[in-house]
Scaffold this active site. Structure first.
Site, PDB file in Angstrom:
ATOM      1  N   SER A 238       5.433  -9.532  14.406  1.00 29.75           N
ATOM      2  CA  SER A 238       4.452 -10.263  15.201  1.00 29.75           C
ATOM      3  C   SER A 238       3.468  -9.325  15.902  1.00 29.75           C
ATOM      4  O   SER A 238       2.862  -8.499  15.233  1.00 29.75           O
ATOM      5  CB  SER A 238       5.195 -11.156  16.190  1.00 29.75           C
ATOM      6  OG  SER A 238       4.376 -12.222  16.545  1.00 29.75           O
ATOM      7  N   HIS A 384       8.949 -18.167  12.427  1.00 34.52           N
ATOM      8  CA  HIS A 384       8.427 -16.884  12.923  1.00 34.52           C
ATOM      9  C   HIS A 384       9.574 -16.080  13.545  1.00 34.52           C
ATOM     10  O   HIS A 384       9.962 -16.332  14.689  1.00 34.52           O
ATOM     11  CB  HIS A 384       7.359 -17.234  13.973  1.00 34.52           C
ATOM     12  CG  HIS A 384       6.657 -16.073  14.569  1.00 34.52           C
ATOM     13  ND1 HIS A 384       5.710 -15.350  13.896  1.00 34.52           N
ATOM     14  CD2 HIS A 384       6.741 -15.519  15.815  1.00 34.52           C
ATOM     15  CE1 HIS A 384       5.230 -14.397  14.698  1.00 34.52           C
ATOM     16  NE2 HIS A 384       5.855 -14.478  15.860  1.00 34.52           N
TER      17      HIS A 384
HETATM   18  C1  GTR Z   1       1.819 -15.238  19.789  1.00 32.55           C
HETATM   19  C2  GTR Z   1       0.503 -14.640  19.378  1.00 32.55           C
HETATM   20  C3  GTR Z   1       0.653 -13.995  18.029  1.00 32.55           C
HETATM   21  C4  GTR Z   1       1.886 -13.152  17.913  1.00 32.55           C
HETATM   22  C5  GTR Z   1       3.079 -13.698  18.666  1.00 32.55           C
HETATM   23  C6  GTR Z   1       4.218 -12.727  18.934  1.00 32.55           C
HETATM   24  O1  GTR Z   1       1.745 -15.881  20.992  1.00 32.55           O
HETATM   25  O2  GTR Z   1      -0.440 -15.655  19.355  1.00 32.55           O
HETATM   26  O3  GTR Z   1      -0.514 -13.269  17.706  1.00 32.55           O
HETATM   27  O4  GTR Z   1       1.606 -11.872  18.317  1.00 32.55           O
HETATM   28  O5  GTR Z   1       2.740 -14.193  19.904  1.00 32.55           O
HETATM   29  O6  GTR Z   1       4.000 -11.536  19.164  1.00 32.55           O
HETATM   30  O7  GTR Z   1       5.364 -13.198  18.943  1.00 32.55           O
END
Ligand code: GTR
Length: 406
Positions: A238, A384
């Site tokens: 991420s 995710h």
């Molecule tokens: C979210 C963000 C993403 C990603 C994610 C993370 O809120 O929008 O770009 O970086 O966090 O790091 O888990």
């Protein structure tokens, strides 16, 4: 242009949301003055420095200077860790000549009885080294005022799989380098570098600062004889996947890079946008995380088409070193199709170096079917996060693409 022809591509069984393009991504193989880049030498001498400069000034901010050196102060070593299957090393990284708010604490596990130096995955963690494992011996630094529970994020690591495959795992807490907050440029390690306490538009943001911290982690790993200096792989999930790619782009000592679900500002093409606001755009990311990037990037909010770069060129900055991009099917926010197309398009640069990459007209691969040589990609089912499937694919890819130097 190949990329623009791909919107709405749907041969994949993965559920793909319809997307649209905000302009055509630049051709990685044409320099700003229109010169065609047709050899590895022209890439290295002309286009790579040009792109590195553009990403530095426009996207992430100029990298922080390299310190005169580091001291790696070992605090603990156990050659019988994890029930006897690993060596555990913990220590503090101190950068010479820099006023650090606190040291960077490194946690490293190495497979035991490896019979020689081993490859290591190095990455940052979100919640403290102790959150990545249930190992009760992992130190919680005194400068962490509100530690999260031990093992809180252990589900994102498959340490057994890595150790069994002969790989080590090293990690540093992001907050040791710089807390993930808009005001960190005033309080974190970055402040030591900013002239007159004023933030210029091409000064480094948090991602650039974290990437610099990863290079200091690499400095520390290079002091450990059990680590193969030619096979340190920088990885991240991420926002930390955005960081791992920028670290590999800026520090050629990283032998390879992995981006897991890194999305906007990471592996995903900025000009490729999922309809109905389902994927992250420059506007959304900068509104919520104004500190991650160079201030210059905000000039491109709602005008992505004017950006001088796109993210396939970030992947290409790692070439010819292996790079692997992983997506998750339900992670529409990170735009899996945009990540795949970036990896496929960056393959053009890998081909200059004789690596096949992902074929030019390849469709999105099916779920759980990794593709690519030199540059690889997979999409798996689920959300995710980082799963054992991802770790197994990273190891398979590195085994195939990053053999030990003879
Ligand atoms: C979210 C963000 C993403 C990603 C994610 C993370 O809120 O929008 O770009 O970086 O966090 O790091 O888990």
């Amino acid at each position: 242009m190949l990329l623009a022809g791909c919107a709405g591509l749907s041969q994949s069984p993965a559920h793909l949301e319809p997307a649209f393009w905000k302009g055509e991504p630049p051709d990685a193989l044409v320099s700003r003055n229109g010169r065609k880049i047709d050899s590895a030498a022209a890439w290295m001498e002309i286009r790579r420095p040009e792109l590195l400069h553009l990403f530095s000034t426009t996207v992430y901010g100029k990298p922080l200077p390299v310190p005169e050196g580091i001291e790696f102060r070992v605090l603990e070593r156990d050659d019988n860790a994890l029930g006897g299957k690993a060596i555990r090393i913990q220590g503090d990284i101190l950068c010479k000549g820099i006023d650090q708010p606190n040291p960077f604490r490194l946690l490293l596990y190495l497979p035991k009885n490896a019979g020689g130096p081993v490859p290591v995955f190095l990455g940052l963690n979100f919640q403290g080294n102790h959150s990545t494992t249930f190992d009760p011996a992992v130190l919680i630094p005194e400068w962490n005022p509100k530690p999260r529970p031990r093992g809180n994020r252990a589900d994102r690591y498959d340490l057994d799989l890595l150790l069994d495959a002969g790989y080590g795992l090293a990690t540093i807490h992001t907050a040791d380098i710089e807390p993930d907050r808009p005001d960190s440029w005033k309080t974190g390690v970055r402040r030591a570098y900013l002239a007159d306490g004023v933030q210029k538009k091409d000064d480094p943001g948090t991602i650039s600062t974290w990437a610099w911290g990863l290079s200091r982690g690499l400095d520390a790993l290079l002091t450990i004889p059990e680590v193969d200096p030619d096979r340190v792989i920088v990885w991240g999930h991420s926002r930390l996947g955005k960081t791992s790619l920028w670290a590999a782009a800026t520090d050629p000592r990283f032998a390879a890079a992995v981006s897991n679900d890194s999305g906007c500002g990471g592996a995903s093409l900025t000009r490729h946008i999922v309809r109905d606001g389902k994927s992250e755009t420059l506007r959304k990311i900068i509104e919520v995380f104004p500190h991650w990037f160079a201030l210059n990037l905000s000039d491109y909010i709602d005008r992505e088409e004017a950006l001088p770069v796109d993210q396939h060129e970030l992947l290409a900055l790692v070439a010819p070193r292996p790079v692997y991009v992983a997506s998750a099917e339900s992670d529409v926010w990170a735009d899996p199709e945009g990540e795949f197309l970036a990896a496929r398009e960056a393959s053009k640069v890998y081909r200059l170096f004789g690596r096949a990459g992902i074929p030019e007209e390849a469709p999105m691969p099916k779920l759980h079917e990794p593709v690519g040589e030199g540059i690889g990609y997979h999409i798996r089912a689920g959300e995710h996060s980082v799963h054992s499937f991802d770790w197994a694919a990273f190891v398979d890819f590195m085994n195939a693409n990053l053999p030990p130097k003879k």
